[in-house]
Design a protein around this motif. Structure first.
Motif, PDB file in Angstrom:
ATOM      1  N   THR A 152      50.328  36.646  38.721  1.00 23.74           N
ATOM      2  CA  THR A 152      49.488  35.449  38.640  1.00 23.74           C
ATOM      3  C   THR A 152      48.563  35.467  37.425  1.00 23.74           C
ATOM      4  OG1 THR A 152      47.884  36.475  40.125  1.00 23.74           O
ATOM      5  CG2 THR A 152      49.527  35.006  41.114  1.00 23.74           C
ATOM      6  N   GLU A 153      48.295  36.636  36.878  1.00 27.25           N
ATOM      7  CA  GLU A 153      47.436  36.706  35.700  1.00 27.25           C
ATOM      8  C   GLU A 153      48.105  36.063  34.477  1.00 27.25           C
ATOM      9  OE1 GLU A 153      49.989  40.320  35.829  1.00 27.25           O
ATOM     10  OE2 GLU A 153      48.644  39.420  37.281  1.00 27.25           O
ATOM     11  N   PRO A 169      47.637  31.272  33.538  1.00 26.12           N
ATOM     12  CA  PRO A 169      46.874  30.482  32.555  1.00 26.12           C
ATOM     13  C   PRO A 169      47.567  30.409  31.185  1.00 26.12           C
ATOM     14  CG  PRO A 169      45.392  31.892  33.781  1.00 26.12           C
ATOM     15  CD  PRO A 169      46.787  32.283  34.174  1.00 26.12           C
ATOM     16  N   ALA A 208      38.582  24.567  37.762  1.00 27.48           N
ATOM     17  CA  ALA A 208      39.063  25.099  39.044  1.00 27.48           C
ATOM     18  C   ALA A 208      40.543  24.820  39.298  1.00 27.48           C
ATOM     19  CB  ALA A 208      38.233  24.596  40.212  1.00 27.48           C
ATOM     20  N   LEU A 212      43.056  25.938  37.406  1.00 28.84           N
ATOM     21  CA  LEU A 212      43.777  27.198  37.174  1.00 28.84           C
ATOM     22  C   LEU A 212      43.687  28.117  38.383  1.00 28.84           C
ATOM     23  CD1 LEU A 212      43.067  28.054  33.441  1.00 28.84           C
ATOM     24  CD2 LEU A 212      45.219  27.350  34.481  1.00 28.84           C
ATOM     25  N   ASP A 213      42.541  28.140  39.048  1.00 28.71           N
ATOM     26  CA  ASP A 213      42.405  28.968  40.252  1.00 28.71           C
ATOM     27  C   ASP A 213      43.364  28.505  41.341  1.00 28.71           C
ATOM     28  OD1 ASP A 213      40.428  30.507  39.086  1.00 28.71           O
ATOM     29  OD2 ASP A 213      38.801  29.257  39.865  1.00 28.71           O
ATOM     30  N   LYS A 214      43.489  27.191  41.498  1.00 30.51           N
ATOM     31  CA  LYS A 214      44.415  26.661  42.500  1.00 30.51           C
ATOM     32  C   LYS A 214      45.854  26.987  42.136  1.00 30.51           C
ATOM     33  CE  LYS A 214      41.521  22.943  44.188  1.00 30.51           C
ATOM     34  NZ  LYS A 214      41.359  21.520  44.398  1.00 30.51           N
ATOM     35  N   GLN A 241      46.820  29.565  40.509  1.00 26.05           N
ATOM     36  CA  GLN A 241      47.028  31.000  40.688  1.00 26.05           C
ATOM     37  C   GLN A 241      47.128  31.404  42.159  1.00 26.05           C
ATOM     38  OE1 GLN A 241      43.787  32.253  37.950  1.00 26.05           O
ATOM     39  NE2 GLN A 241      45.359  33.590  37.093  1.00 26.05           N
ATOM     40  N   THR A 242      46.637  30.582  43.066  1.00 27.99           N
ATOM     41  CA  THR A 242      46.746  30.936  44.483  1.00 27.99           C
ATOM     42  C   THR A 242      48.041  30.430  45.110  1.00 27.99           C
ATOM     43  OG1 THR A 242      45.520  28.967  45.154  1.00 27.99           O
ATOM     44  CG2 THR A 242      44.255  30.999  44.860  1.00 27.99           C
ATOM     45  N   TYR A 243      48.767  29.583  44.412  1.00 26.66           N
ATOM     46  CA  TYR A 243      50.044  29.056  44.913  1.00 26.66           C
ATOM     47  C   TYR A 243      51.108  30.146  44.800  1.00 26.66           C
ATOM     48  CZ  TYR A 243      53.917  25.720  45.411  1.00 26.66           C
ATOM     49  OH  TYR A 243      55.015  25.050  45.835  1.00 26.66           O
ATOM     50  N   THR A 275      47.453  19.274  43.942  1.00 27.97           N
ATOM     51  CA  THR A 275      46.373  19.800  44.773  1.00 27.97           C
ATOM     52  C   THR A 275      46.212  19.029  46.067  1.00 27.97           C
ATOM     53  OG1 THR A 275      44.794  18.488  43.520  1.00 27.97           O
ATOM     54  CG2 THR A 275      45.080  20.771  42.850  1.00 27.97           C
ATOM     55  N   LYS A 284      49.247  29.400  50.436  1.00 25.81           N
ATOM     56  CA  LYS A 284      48.515  30.416  49.692  1.00 25.81           C
ATOM     57  C   LYS A 284      49.073  31.787  49.998  1.00 25.81           C
ATOM     58  CE  LYS A 284      44.412  27.696  49.409  1.00 25.81           C
ATOM     59  NZ  LYS A 284      43.012  27.590  49.537  1.00 25.81           N
TER      60      LYS A 284
END
Length: 170
Positions: A19-20, A23, A48, A50-52, A54-56, A91, A97
């Motif tokens: 996940t890193e 981005p 926020a 990018l955070d979403k 990365q949690t997918y 989203t 998750k």
């Protein structure tokens, strides 16, 4: 050709395990797809998002991410709002998750032979070392006694006299 290419296989883990990298991939795909769609000014990403992303868990892997970005660029281009990508369609859906158990799942996996060995040994323990006959390990496991002995030989599980000699030594 496959055997020639497979001499040195390159294994790339799925996107959900790296996940890193998301981005950097998002910015790369925005740049590439903007050129394809002839969008002059590169849009930025809403906070926020990018955070979403990365949690997918990304069941479609990198191609799903690429398609998502292309879809968002097309939708925003039609709306005339090219300054900020919000990924509203993405989203608003229920996003599966990552679970904590998914992260540690690989550490919990045992080799199949080890699991079978443990299962056979448990059946032998419950049957007091008896392989065949009523209440024997083979009956408990739903196997023919010779099949069970063959598996025990393959897995180096002592049986018969070898088992009783090993038990008496301990």
């Amino acid at each position: 050709l496959w055997f020639r290419l497979n001499v040195f296989p390159i294994v790339i883990p799925p996107l959900r395990h790296r996940t890193e990298d998301i981005p950097a991939m998002v910015y790369h795909f925005i740049e590439r797809k903007s050129k394809e769609l002839k969008i002059r000014d590169l849009p930025s990403i809403a906070p926020a998002v990018l955070d979403k992303l990365q949690t997918y868990i990304w069941p479609g892997n990198v191609r799903e991410l690429e398609n998502l970005i292309e879809r968002e660029l097309i939708l925003n281009q039609k709306n005339g709002n090219m300054d900020l990508l919000r990924f509203d369609a993405f989203t608003s859906i229920t996003i599966p998750k990552k679970r904590e158990s998914d992260k540690n799942r690989d550490a919990d996996i045992q080799h199949l032979d080890d699991m079978i060995s443990a299962h056979i040994e448990k059946a032998l323990e419950l049957s007091n070392g008896r392989i065949e006959g009523k209440n024997g390990a083979a009956e408990m496991l739903g196997l023919h006694p010779s099949t069970l002995r063959g598996r025990m030989r393959k897995l180096n599980i002592p049986h018969g006299r070898m088992r009783s000699n090993q038990i008496s030594r301990t």
